[in-house]
Design an enzyme around this catalytic site. Sequence first.
Site, PDB file in Angstrom:
ATOM      1  N   THR A 125       0.627  -1.383   0.204  1.00  0.00           N
ATOM      2  CA  THR A 125      -0.397  -0.469   0.092  1.00  0.00           C
ATOM      3  C   THR A 125       0.737   1.325   0.061  1.00  0.00           C
ATOM      4  O   THR A 125       2.000   1.569   0.547  1.00  0.00           O
ATOM      5  CB  THR A 125      -1.514   0.057   1.325  1.00  0.00           C
ATOM      6  OG1 THR A 125      -1.579   1.377   1.740  1.00  0.00           O
ATOM      7  CG2 THR A 125      -0.259  -0.450   2.453  1.00  0.00           C
ATOM      8  N   ASP A 126       0.779   1.918  -0.768  1.00  0.00           N
ATOM      9  CA  ASP A 126       1.021   3.756  -0.498  1.00  0.00           C
ATOM     10  C   ASP A 126       1.571   4.232   0.856  1.00  0.00           C
ATOM     11  O   ASP A 126       2.179   5.004   1.381  1.00  0.00           O
ATOM     12  CB  ASP A 126       0.260   4.563  -0.913  1.00  0.00           C
ATOM     13  CG  ASP A 126      -0.778   5.184  -1.192  1.00  0.00           C
ATOM     14  OD1 ASP A 126      -2.075   4.153   0.072  1.00  0.00           O
ATOM     15  OD2 ASP A 126      -1.637   6.269  -1.579  1.00  0.00           O
ATOM     16  N   GLU A 127       0.449   3.219   2.154  1.00  0.00           N
ATOM     17  CA  GLU A 127       1.027   4.154   3.166  1.00  0.00           C
ATOM     18  C   GLU A 127       1.848   3.732   4.367  1.00  0.00           C
ATOM     19  O   GLU A 127       1.920   3.987   5.152  1.00  0.00           O
ATOM     20  CB  GLU A 127      -0.693   3.230   4.153  1.00  0.00           C
ATOM     21  CG  GLU A 127      -2.702   3.635   3.884  1.00  0.00           C
ATOM     22  CD  GLU A 127      -3.378   3.439   4.236  1.00  0.00           C
ATOM     23  OE1 GLU A 127      -2.835   3.756   5.558  1.00  0.00           O
ATOM     24  OE2 GLU A 127      -4.431   2.950   3.941  1.00  0.00           O
ATOM     25  N   TYR A 150      -1.768  -0.930  10.897  1.00  0.00           N
ATOM     26  CA  TYR A 150      -1.623  -1.326   9.684  1.00  0.00           C
ATOM     27  C   TYR A 150      -0.870  -1.057   8.725  1.00  0.00           C
ATOM     28  O   TYR A 150      -0.402  -1.996   8.126  1.00  0.00           O
ATOM     29  CB  TYR A 150      -3.092  -0.659   9.171  1.00  0.00           C
ATOM     30  CG  TYR A 150      -3.694  -0.991   7.423  1.00  0.00           C
ATOM     31  CD1 TYR A 150      -3.395  -2.324   7.332  1.00  0.00           C
ATOM     32  CD2 TYR A 150      -3.444   0.359   7.018  1.00  0.00           C
ATOM     33  CE1 TYR A 150      -3.620  -2.750   5.933  1.00  0.00           C
ATOM     34  CE2 TYR A 150      -3.162   0.102   5.763  1.00  0.00           C
ATOM     35  CZ  TYR A 150      -3.635  -1.277   4.507  1.00  0.00           C
ATOM     36  OH  TYR A 150      -3.263  -2.076   3.788  1.00  0.00           O
ATOM     37  N   LYS A 154       2.785  -3.133   7.454  1.00  0.00           N
ATOM     38  CA  LYS A 154       2.435  -3.704   6.312  1.00  0.00           C
ATOM     39  C   LYS A 154       3.823  -2.778   5.337  1.00  0.00           C
ATOM     40  O   LYS A 154       4.513  -4.349   4.828  1.00  0.00           O
ATOM     41  CB  LYS A 154       0.845  -3.020   4.727  1.00  0.00           C
ATOM     42  CG  LYS A 154       0.053  -3.273   5.433  1.00  0.00           C
ATOM     43  CD  LYS A 154      -0.376  -4.818   4.627  1.00  0.00           C
ATOM     44  CE  LYS A 154      -0.286  -4.340   3.149  1.00  0.00           C
ATOM     45  NZ  LYS A 154      -0.772  -6.213   2.459  1.00  0.00           N
TER      46      LYS A 154
HETATM   47  N1  LIG Z   1      -8.320  -1.920   0.020  1.00  0.00           N
HETATM   48  C1  LIG Z   1      -7.497  -0.382  -0.557  1.00  0.00           C
HETATM   49  O1  LIG Z   1      -7.950   0.722  -0.739  1.00  0.00           O
HETATM   50  C2  LIG Z   1      -5.571  -0.911  -0.516  1.00  0.00           C
HETATM   51  C3  LIG Z   1      -5.069  -0.473  -1.106  1.00  0.00           C
HETATM   52  C4  LIG Z   1      -4.231  -0.739  -1.146  1.00  0.00           C
HETATM   53  C5  LIG Z   1      -3.574  -1.829  -0.423  1.00  0.00           C
HETATM   54  N2  LIG Z   1      -4.377  -3.151  -0.285  1.00  0.00           N
HETATM   55  C6  LIG Z   1      -3.629  -4.207   0.068  1.00  0.00           C
HETATM   56  O2  LIG Z   1      -5.206  -5.181  -0.429  1.00  0.00           O
HETATM   57  C7  LIG Z   1      -4.774  -6.370   0.122  1.00  0.00           C
HETATM   58  C8  LIG Z   1      -6.054  -6.670   0.075  1.00  0.00           C
HETATM   59  O3  LIG Z   1      -6.845  -4.929   0.894  1.00  0.00           O
HETATM   60  P1  LIG Z   1      -8.516  -5.561   0.121  1.00  0.00           P
HETATM   61  O4  LIG Z   1      -9.199  -4.235   0.968  1.00  0.00           O
HETATM   62  O5  LIG Z   1      -9.205  -6.252  -0.707  1.00  0.00           O
HETATM   63  O6  LIG Z   1      -9.488  -6.274   1.910  1.00  0.00           O
HETATM   64  P2  LIG Z   1     -10.138  -6.892   2.229  1.00  0.00           P
HETATM   65  O7  LIG Z   1     -10.101  -6.311   4.120  1.00  0.00           O
HETATM   66  O8  LIG Z   1     -11.467  -7.132   1.539  1.00  0.00           O
HETATM   67  O9  LIG Z   1     -10.060  -8.669   2.338  1.00  0.00           O
HETATM   68  C9  LIG Z   1      -8.805  -9.141   2.966  1.00  0.00           C
HETATM   69  C10 LIG Z   1      -9.051 -10.731   2.894  1.00  0.00           C
HETATM   70  O10 LIG Z   1      -8.544 -11.242   3.322  1.00  0.00           O
HETATM   71  C11 LIG Z   1      -8.329 -11.929   4.024  1.00  0.00           C
HETATM   72  N3  LIG Z   1      -7.729 -12.457   5.164  1.00  0.00           N
HETATM   73  C12 LIG Z   1      -7.488 -12.161   6.391  1.00  0.00           C
HETATM   74  N4  LIG Z   1      -6.251 -12.506   7.136  1.00  0.00           N
HETATM   75  C13 LIG Z   1      -6.576 -13.638   6.421  1.00  0.00           C
HETATM   76  C14 LIG Z   1      -5.291 -15.205   6.791  1.00  0.00           C
HETATM   77  N5  LIG Z   1      -4.906 -14.504   8.166  1.00  0.00           N
HETATM   78  N6  LIG Z   1      -5.376 -15.507   6.303  1.00  0.00           N
HETATM   79  C15 LIG Z   1      -6.599 -15.894   5.073  1.00  0.00           C
HETATM   80  N7  LIG Z   1      -7.130 -14.522   4.703  1.00  0.00           N
HETATM   81  C16 LIG Z   1      -6.534 -13.858   5.266  1.00  0.00           C
HETATM   82  C17 LIG Z   1     -10.446 -11.950   4.958  1.00  0.00           C
HETATM   83  O11 LIG Z   1     -11.304 -12.677   5.115  1.00  0.00           O
HETATM   84  C18 LIG Z   1     -10.752 -10.682   3.497  1.00  0.00           C
HETATM   85  O12 LIG Z   1     -10.770 -11.213   2.442  1.00  0.00           O
HETATM   86  C19 LIG Z   1      -4.916  -6.257   1.415  1.00  0.00           C
HETATM   87  O13 LIG Z   1      -3.642  -6.157   1.427  1.00  0.00           O
HETATM   88  C20 LIG Z   1      -4.249  -4.560   1.773  1.00  0.00           C
HETATM   89  O14 LIG Z   1      -2.878  -3.651   2.689  1.00  0.00           O
HETATM   90  C21 LIG Z   1      -5.476  -2.285  -0.359  1.00  0.00           C
END
Ligand SMILES: NC(=O)c1ccc[n+]([C@@H]2O[C@H](COP(=O)([O-])OP(=O)(O)OC[C@H]3O[C@@H](n4cnc5c(N)ncnc54)[C@H](O)[C@@H]3O)[C@@H](O)[C@H]2O)c1
Length: 326
Positions: A125-127, A150, A154
């Site tokens: 993530t950009d964070e 968080y 990451k």
């Molecule tokens: N949403 C954003 O804007 C954004 C931006 C940049 C990066 N990200 C990264 O992208 C990834 C997905 O983000 P998202 O928004 O889809 O998140 P989300 O919370 O919607 O989904 C996360 C998924 O991971 C699963 N999960 C959590 N812990 C787990 C574990 N220990 N084992 C197996 N599964 C597990 C959850 O059940 C869920 O389905 C993350 O790594 C997040 O840091 C998100």
Amino acid sequence: MHLLITGGAGFIGSNFIHYMRQAHPEDTLINLDALTYAGNLANLADIPEDAHYHFVRGSILNHDLLVHLIREYRIDAIVNFAAESHVDRSISDPMVFIDSNIKGVATLLDVARTTGVRRFQQVSTDEVYGSMPAPQQATEETPLNPSSPYSAAKASADLLVLAAHRTYGQDVTITRCSNNYGPYQYPEKLIPLMIQHGLEGKTLPVYGTGENIRDWLYVSDHCWAIDLVLRKAAPGSIYNISGHNERTNLAIIHEIITQLHIDPQLIRHVADRPGHDWRYSLDASKLHHDLGWQPTVSFAEGMHRTIQWYQDHQDWWRDLNQQPVR
Ligand SMILES: NC(=O)c1ccc[n+]([C@@H]2O[C@H](COP(=O)([O-])OP(=O)(O)OC[C@H]3O[C@@H](n4cnc5c(N)ncnc54)[C@H](O)[C@@H]3O)[C@@H](O)[C@H]2O)c1
């Protein structure tokens, strides 16, 4: 390719599975997800279990399960979306973020190394760069400076991934993307929360002044970028992914107010999030230069599609609201 996609029942992971079924129908996708509150199989209801797609409920912390899946399905590459993803929850309950976002990644890397998985793609993530004063933008070389539990978790994972490359020569890649929006996002995040509140006639809570700036990318453009990096990037490389679309939180809320034709008086300023980063901003020119990526969905089009999706899928989010939140 045979891919192990972790966290594939969440927001971006489920969009990625939909994307991959279209873009690479010949691939085999194994979706491993613990189904936390954020994981939802309804996101994948239209994808049948067949020779090219299989869902397994389980955690990335489960070493033996990972070894079994990688051997059973002859996995070539892992794409890791699995994480706890909500900053507010990381402030009230940080330990689960340490477990899934750091120990989970360490477990995946260890299993990938010992079983000989060819590539490990970490979705970051950009964070991790922390707040960027305007007009600065973070490049891939900018030092990591995370603010919340968080983003610190990451950033820790990113360092473990790079250490695996330097120490063991593992083939890894990292993508660091800005805020995503689109279908299937759990309505605790800004855009789906505001759409849901707007559709229900509730007030629209905004942290502090609402002037904090985020960069927004439509989720399918993120999926395309990950696919490019997974297939084409050099081992050990890092890529920023940005929509080049910076907006204040208030501007986002006003866009939703306009599209839903609701009363701006519904906005309520509430106490700010502790440690709230002021601005995220990425320079994603490396991804454009090396792999030819650029956003394809404009903000206006992406917001229109997203709002329409939440209007058309009220059962999806009303069902979620009835489930107890951890
Ligand atoms: N949403 C954003 O804007 C954004 C931006 C940049 C990066 N990200 C990264 O992208 C990834 C997905 O983000 P998202 O928004 O889809 O998140 P989300 O919370 O919607 O989904 C996360 C998924 O991971 C699963 N999960 C959590 N812990 C787990 C574990 N220990 N084992 C197996 N599964 C597990 C959850 O059940 C869920 O389905 C993350 O790594 C997040 O840091 C998100």
